[in-house]
Design an enzyme around this catalytic site. Sequence first.
Site, PDB file in Angstrom:
ATOM      1  N   LYS A 124       1.470  -0.913  15.476  1.00  0.00           N
ATOM      2  CA  LYS A 124       2.911  -0.961  15.729  1.00  0.00           C
ATOM      3  C   LYS A 124       3.370  -2.188  16.514  1.00  0.00           C
ATOM      4  O   LYS A 124       4.574  -2.472  16.560  1.00  0.00           O
ATOM      5  CB  LYS A 124       3.342   0.291  16.520  1.00  0.00           C
ATOM      6  CG  LYS A 124       3.288   1.558  15.717  1.00  0.00           C
ATOM      7  CD  LYS A 124       4.388   1.573  14.681  1.00  0.00           C
ATOM      8  CE  LYS A 124       4.199   2.661  13.661  1.00  0.00           C
ATOM      9  NZ  LYS A 124       4.878   2.419  12.406  1.00  0.00           N
TER      10      LYS A 124
ATOM     11  N   TYR B  86       4.400   6.183  10.431  1.00  0.00           N
ATOM     12  CA  TYR B  86       3.512   5.064  10.092  1.00  0.00           C
ATOM     13  C   TYR B  86       4.287   3.995   9.329  1.00  0.00           C
ATOM     14  O   TYR B  86       4.193   2.804   9.624  1.00  0.00           O
ATOM     15  CB  TYR B  86       2.338   5.576   9.258  1.00  0.00           C
ATOM     16  CG  TYR B  86       1.194   4.589   9.148  1.00  0.00           C
ATOM     17  CD1 TYR B  86       0.024   4.766   9.884  1.00  0.00           C
ATOM     18  CD2 TYR B  86       1.272   3.487   8.306  1.00  0.00           C
ATOM     19  CE1 TYR B  86      -1.028   3.869   9.783  1.00  0.00           C
ATOM     20  CE2 TYR B  86       0.230   2.579   8.200  1.00  0.00           C
ATOM     21  CZ  TYR B  86      -0.915   2.780   8.942  1.00  0.00           C
ATOM     22  OH  TYR B  86      -1.952   1.880   8.847  1.00  0.00           O
TER      23      TYR B  86
ATOM     24  N   PRO C  48      -3.663  -0.091  19.447  1.00  0.00           N
ATOM     25  CA  PRO C  48      -3.537  -0.641  18.092  1.00  0.00           C
ATOM     26  C   PRO C  48      -3.535   0.401  16.959  1.00  0.00           C
ATOM     27  O   PRO C  48      -3.218   0.049  15.824  1.00  0.00           O
ATOM     28  CB  PRO C  48      -4.751  -1.563  17.957  1.00  0.00           C
ATOM     29  CG  PRO C  48      -5.726  -1.064  18.967  1.00  0.00           C
ATOM     30  CD  PRO C  48      -4.940  -0.472  20.077  1.00  0.00           C
TER      31      PRO C  48
ATOM     32  N   TYR D 207      -8.874   5.553   7.957  1.00  0.00           N
ATOM     33  CA  TYR D 207      -8.967   5.934   9.370  1.00  0.00           C
ATOM     34  C   TYR D 207      -9.959   7.079   9.448  1.00  0.00           C
ATOM     35  O   TYR D 207      -9.722   8.143   8.874  1.00  0.00           O
ATOM     36  CB  TYR D 207      -7.609   6.397   9.903  1.00  0.00           C
ATOM     37  CG  TYR D 207      -6.599   5.287  10.090  1.00  0.00           C
ATOM     38  CD1 TYR D 207      -5.861   4.792   9.015  1.00  0.00           C
ATOM     39  CD2 TYR D 207      -6.371   4.738  11.352  1.00  0.00           C
ATOM     40  CE1 TYR D 207      -4.928   3.774   9.191  1.00  0.00           C
ATOM     41  CE2 TYR D 207      -5.428   3.723  11.541  1.00  0.00           C
ATOM     42  CZ  TYR D 207      -4.722   3.246  10.458  1.00  0.00           C
ATOM     43  OH  TYR D 207      -3.797   2.242  10.638  1.00  0.00           O
TER      44      TYR D 207
ATOM     45  N   HIS E 114       0.855  -1.199   0.000  1.00  0.00           N
ATOM     46  CA  HIS E 114       0.000   0.000   0.000  1.00  0.00           C
ATOM     47  C   HIS E 114       0.884   1.239   0.000  1.00  0.00           C
ATOM     48  O   HIS E 114       1.830   1.334   0.776  1.00  0.00           O
ATOM     49  CB  HIS E 114      -0.909   0.012   1.236  1.00  0.00           C
ATOM     50  CG  HIS E 114      -2.084  -0.911   1.126  1.00  0.00           C
ATOM     51  ND1 HIS E 114      -3.224  -0.771   1.874  1.00  0.00           N
ATOM     52  CD2 HIS E 114      -2.294  -1.984   0.331  1.00  0.00           C
ATOM     53  CE1 HIS E 114      -4.087  -1.727   1.552  1.00  0.00           C
ATOM     54  NE2 HIS E 114      -3.545  -2.479   0.631  1.00  0.00           N
TER      55      HIS E 114
HETATM   56  C1  PHB Z   1      -5.651  -4.386  11.211  1.00  0.00           C
HETATM   57  O1  PHB Z   1      -5.792  -4.616  10.001  1.00  0.00           O
HETATM   58  O2  PHB Z   1      -5.905  -5.249  12.067  1.00  0.00           O
HETATM   59  C2  PHB Z   1      -5.157  -3.051  11.648  1.00  0.00           C
HETATM   60  C3  PHB Z   1      -4.743  -2.152  10.685  1.00  0.00           C
HETATM   61  C4  PHB Z   1      -4.321  -0.907  11.064  1.00  0.00           C
HETATM   62  C5  PHB Z   1      -4.312  -0.561  12.395  1.00  0.00           C
HETATM   63  C6  PHB Z   1      -4.698  -1.464  13.363  1.00  0.00           C
HETATM   64  C7  PHB Z   1      -5.132  -2.721  13.003  1.00  0.00           C
HETATM   65  O3  PHB Z   1      -3.920   0.678  12.742  1.00  0.00           O
END
Ligand code: PHB
Length: 403
Positions: A303, A389, A299, A206, A77
């Site tokens: 990370k 990130y 989460p 997000y 990505h």
């Molecule tokens: C996930 O796909 O489980 C996931 C992706 C991004 C995040 C947290 C969890 O920031």
Amino acid sequence: MAAADLRTQVAIIGAGPAGMLLSHLLAADGVESIVLETRSQSYVASRIRAGILEQSTVDLLRECGLGERLHREGDEHRGIYLQWPDERHHLDFVDLIGRSVWVYGQTEVQKDLIDARNAAGQEIHYDVTDTSLHDIETNSPAVTFTDVDGRPRRVDADIVVGCDGSFGPSRERVPPHVRRDWNRVYPYSWFGVLADIAPSTDELIYAWHGDGFALHSMRSATVSRFYLQVPNGTAPDDWSDDRIWEALATRLGHGQNGWELTTGPITDKSVLPMRSFVQTPMRYGRLFLAGDAAHIVPPTGAKGLNLAVADVALLAPALVDLVRKDDHRLANGYSDTALRRVWRCTHFSWWMTAMLHRSEDPFDEQLQLSQLRWVTSSAAGAAGLAENYAGLPIGLTRSSSAG
Ligand code: PHB
Ligand code: APR
């Protein structure tokens, strides 16, 4: 205490990503280890984990021979979407900082690690109980445990590494007068949903929303992963499938600017508490800590595994030098060096969390929106997020003995 019946150079407690990768890297440099795990192999292999790998994690896995399936099935990505009502912005990490991220379930990483270690004949004791650490202040530490057949066992080692997550016994063995615990709890949790449906987006979304945060992630072309901010104390059964889809549609902006959320069968629901935790130092005597045993991040930003991989990439060459050459230099620097990245990721996860989650305070809400506008409109703001990130480079520092 059980009589010593096993002897190895490095006793590793925990067969999660940290412990398994450590045994893999040590073996590559000719150092023996024994791994002890309280759960079964099938439990460890199937535990649901997050889905994003930093560029540096991918590079390291490839470098140590674990990149084959990742390369075939993983999805690169370029960035992420950040949104709030009526606005969605794409941050292109490749344009901003020249690095990307990979969608490849961390559960898949764990399976690849288990396959690789099994193929190499790694000694792993699953289903153990009563794991106990001994003599870690001396040069001959040991771990005792009860094996799957109920027999008391003992491993003598040069080094013990606690890779046993946040509930394991290792971190408690750093005495209170040496240890410091740093904690932050959050007044909300994540409700995680796995669904058999193609993702409605090409890259992760997000979403800030007045009802609470939502995240659209994915596992594959046919499996989507979602998260919703919920109050602490929420149970998975508190939310019906209809309520989940309705909340996701609202918070992710179904119908806005022609975007649609496709729904499908939900296959798993779980609730994840949010916590930031760091224990310092990450070493005491002959005990070293790595991964969740030393630190937990919320989460947001995914990370956890990336940080565990970074710890182990530092620790493996340090232990190789220590056990093969009695050279303590890298080992003596391990805790301080690892903690620099740990605190960077702790800050970033806290910052992303604070920017995106609904707060009771309208003043905070204005600050969040202002921050989101800045991060999506200023090249400097966007690059800062992208750098954190996608992750700082780690590289596999070759131990001096490995040539
Ligand atoms: C996930 O796909 O489980 C996931 C992706 C991004 C995040 C947290 C969890 O920031
Ligand atoms: N004896 C042996 N093993 C133990 C004991 C014990 N007493 N206690 C816990 N364990 C095992 C757990 O069962 C678990 O399999 O230690 C392992 C720790 O693994 P993780 O919790 O996955 O921690 P870590 O390897 O540090 O993983 C890092 O990966 O997917 C991400 O979010 C996850 O942040 C986490 C990251």
